[in-house]
Design a protein around this motif. Structure first.
Motif, mmCIF file in Angstrom:
data_model
loop_
_atom_site.group_PDB
_atom_site.id
_atom_site.type_symbol
_atom_site.label_atom_id
_atom_site.label_comp_id
_atom_site.label_asym_id
_atom_site.label_seq_id
_atom_site.Cartn_x
_atom_site.Cartn_y
_atom_site.Cartn_z
ATOM 1 N N GLY A 190 -65.479 -22.016 -3.753
ATOM 2 C CA GLY A 190 -64.318 -22.867 -3.952
ATOM 3 C C GLY A 190 -64.560 -24.288 -3.485
ATOM 4 N N ALA A 191 -65.279 -24.446 -2.363
ATOM 5 C CA ALA A 191 -65.588 -25.788 -1.854
ATOM 6 C C ALA A 191 -66.483 -26.544 -2.822
ATOM 7 C CB ALA A 191 -66.254 -25.686 -0.486
ATOM 8 N N ILE A 192 -67.476 -25.858 -3.391
ATOM 9 C CA ILE A 192 -68.394 -26.491 -4.334
ATOM 10 C C ILE A 192 -67.671 -26.874 -5.621
ATOM 11 C CG2 ILE A 192 -70.431 -26.109 -5.783
ATOM 12 C CD1 ILE A 192 -71.492 -24.287 -3.512
ATOM 13 N N ILE A 193 -66.890 -25.937 -6.162
ATOM 14 C CA ILE A 193 -66.153 -26.210 -7.400
ATOM 15 C C ILE A 193 -65.143 -27.329 -7.181
ATOM 16 C CG2 ILE A 193 -64.523 -25.245 -9.069
ATOM 17 C CD1 ILE A 193 -65.917 -22.526 -8.609
ATOM 18 N N GLY A 194 -64.486 -27.305 -6.033
ATOM 19 C CA GLY A 194 -63.511 -28.347 -5.733
ATOM 20 C C GLY A 194 -64.133 -29.734 -5.707
ATOM 21 N N GLY A 195 -65.325 -29.839 -5.119
ATOM 22 C CA GLY A 195 -66.023 -31.128 -5.098
ATOM 23 C C GLY A 195 -66.447 -31.564 -6.491
ATOM 24 N N LEU A 196 -67.046 -30.655 -7.232
ATOM 25 C CA LEU A 196 -67.499 -30.991 -8.585
ATOM 26 C C LEU A 196 -66.336 -31.352 -9.508
ATOM 27 C CD1 LEU A 196 -70.188 -28.186 -9.103
ATOM 28 C CD2 LEU A 196 -70.622 -30.616 -8.670
ATOM 29 N N TRP B 154 -71.050 -32.493 -3.050
ATOM 30 C CA TRP B 154 -70.585 -31.926 -4.330
ATOM 31 C C TRP B 154 -69.583 -32.851 -4.999
ATOM 32 C CZ3 TRP B 154 -73.866 -28.483 -5.643
ATOM 33 C CH2 TRP B 154 -74.475 -27.686 -4.674
ATOM 34 N N THR B 155 -68.792 -33.552 -4.191
ATOM 35 C CA THR B 155 -67.878 -34.551 -4.744
ATOM 36 C C THR B 155 -68.657 -35.677 -5.397
ATOM 37 O OG1 THR B 155 -66.179 -34.068 -3.088
ATOM 38 C CG2 THR B 155 -66.084 -36.229 -4.153
#
Length: 484
Positions: free
Chosen positions: A236-242, A74-75
């Motif tokens: 949250g992990a997905i949004i944080g990476g994006l 995702w990052t």
């Protein structure tokens, strides 16, 4: 010749040659800070990409993919989207406006659009840049220490000062032109390293009949696209990476490249080069993490290599390089990792220097310098900033990934919303710029200082959103922007 030092020495000699070649090309402040706005799209694109993708890409991201797993995809996606978006949304417009203003630094651009708030905007922008860049440059010196230690056995206490010395010398000698032309060489080395290494690794994996899927599954959460999280934690992990992509809109060392491009027409050429380079580099970085996991699980790493990556996940790339290639080729490829550090460090040093000399000394204090004198002062300031960054690096035990994440969030939120709105919203004004800068910097500091806040929702999302709201709030309560 069969020594990794051969490749490194060849690289360093080439960097020294570029610095000497560009020494006499700096006859004025604009030459030293923006290369006289005479560099073409290809050069600017390579320089912008390498300035953006530092030791964080070569060591930090590959190490995170190896140590944390596929959640870092995702990052990668967020970064690629951010790069494409800001080349389309920011590059052309910023070149047009900054050229018309004759602004040669990002703070000066903001001052020109801020009217009576310009003096306060200048000071705040300068403080934000110097503060976050000191940590950002220190992360590059930490990266150099790790690379030289793993590949060449150089004690980090010597590796970091060696890297710092090389970067500071060619930056203060050649100025912006030296930074950009060395970045071209560094961009080629970086992308070759990131593309060649995983291909050879995948061939070796196939020869030993290793199963990549089984290796990922055996390491637990590494195979999960959410890092083993579920529900809101997974979101949250997905949004944080994006959210890494948001930071591109506000990185001074990157957007300043757009101000320096020869003409608006060159932006299209630069955009194409940047997008292709990004696709190759980030695909390679992702595969290096996967290859590392598979080779470790399959028992292909020697004991020394296992010990190195067990102690520090960010050493996976130099360990794999030393294993898969003859020593002298490994030295050349590892120079790609050194290049990643240097290409970002030189651009950041340069932005800090131009901010202190142009925005503080000349503009804020009202001091006048002759063209030759301004170049000399810029070189002395470059040396001073480099020494401060080295001091921070020598006293830090943090991972490169963490240090860069902090600086990226702070710079991206402090300048990104303000730049985006000032270019594309007629209602934006100086109060909005000032409020946005302060909100982005303060939110970043608070969110990272309070334990536990960054886990459910990334600071990159929160600080950018708060800064955007502050820009809007300030603009709607202040006067209209100058000339609008």
């Amino acid at each position: 010749m069969n020594s990794p030092l051969f490749g490194l020495i060849l690289y360093l000699v080439l960097m020294a040659g570029v610095a000497v070649w560009t020494w006499g090309r700096n006859r004025s402040k604009e030459d030293f800070i923006l290369g006289g706005r005479r560099l073409g799209g290809w050069v600017i694109a390579f320089s912008e990409r390498t300035a953006g993708e530092s030791g964080w890409l070569i060591l930090g991201l590959t190490g995170a993919l190896y140590g944390i797993g596929l959640v870092e995809i995702w990052t990668v996606l967020g970064i690629c989207a951010g790069i494409i978006a800001y080349w389309f949304i920011i590059a052309r417009k910023l070149r047009e406006v900054s050229g018309a203003q004759e602004s040669i630094t990002l703070p000066q651009y903001f001052v020109e659009v801020s009217g009576r708030w310009g003096g306060q905007v200048r000071v705040v922008a300068m403080l934000i840049i110097v503060f976050f860049f000191a940590f950002y440059v220190s992360a590059q010196f930490i990266a150099a220490g790790k690379i030289l230690n793993v590949t060449f056995g150089v004690d980090p206490r010597w590796g970091m000062p060696l890297a710092a010395l090389v970067v500071v010398l060619y930056t203060l000698m050649g100025g912006f032109v030296a930074v950009c032309y060395t970045d071209v060489v560094q961009a080629i080395l970086m992308v070759v390293t990131l593309c060649v290494l995983p291909v050879i690794g995948l061939v070796l994996i196939a020869q030993h009949d290793l199963d990549i899927g089984a290796a990922l599954a055996a390491t637990g959460q590494t195979a999960s696209l959410t890092g083993g999280r579920a529900g809101w934690a997974a979101a949250g992990a997905i949004i944080g990476g994006l959210s890494w992509g948001l930071g591109y809109f506000g990185q001074p060392q990157l957007v300043t490249k757009f101000m320096a491009i020869r003409s608006v027409d060159e932006v299209r050429i630069g955009r194409r080069v940047a997008i292709v380079w990004t696709a190759l580099a980030y695909t390679g970085a992702t595969l290096i993490g996967v290859v590392g996991i598979t080779m470790v699980h399959g028992g292909l790493l020697p004991t020394e290599g296992l010990s190195a990556v067990a102690a520090d996940q960010e050493r996976i790339l130099p360990v794999l390089t030393s294993l898969l290639f003859p020593a002298w080729i490994a030295g050349i490829l590892i120079s790609g990792a050194v290049a990643a550090m240097m290409s970002t460090a030189d651009s950041q040093l340069f932005i800090a220097t131009s901010t202190l000399v142009e925005d503080f000394w000349c503009r804020a204090l009202g001091r006048t310098l002759s063209p030759r004198r301004s170049v000399t002062v810029s070189r002395l300031v470059t040396l001073a900033v480099g020494l401060v960054a080295f001091g921070l690096a020598a006293s830090s035990d943090d991972l490169i990934y963490d240090v860069v994440s902090m600086a990226w969030a702070g710079l991206g939120s402090s300048f990104g919303p303000a730049l985006l709105l000032s270019l594309h919203w007629r209602g934006m004004n100086g109060r909005g710029v000032l409020w946005g800068m302060i909100a982005g910097a303060v939110t970043t500091a608070v969110w990272l200082l309070v334990p536990g806040l960054d886990e459910p929702l990334s600071v990159r999302v929160v600080s950018w959103g708060v800064a955007l709201g502050a820009c809007w709030g300030g603009a709607t309560t202040g006067g209209r922007r100058p000339g609008r």
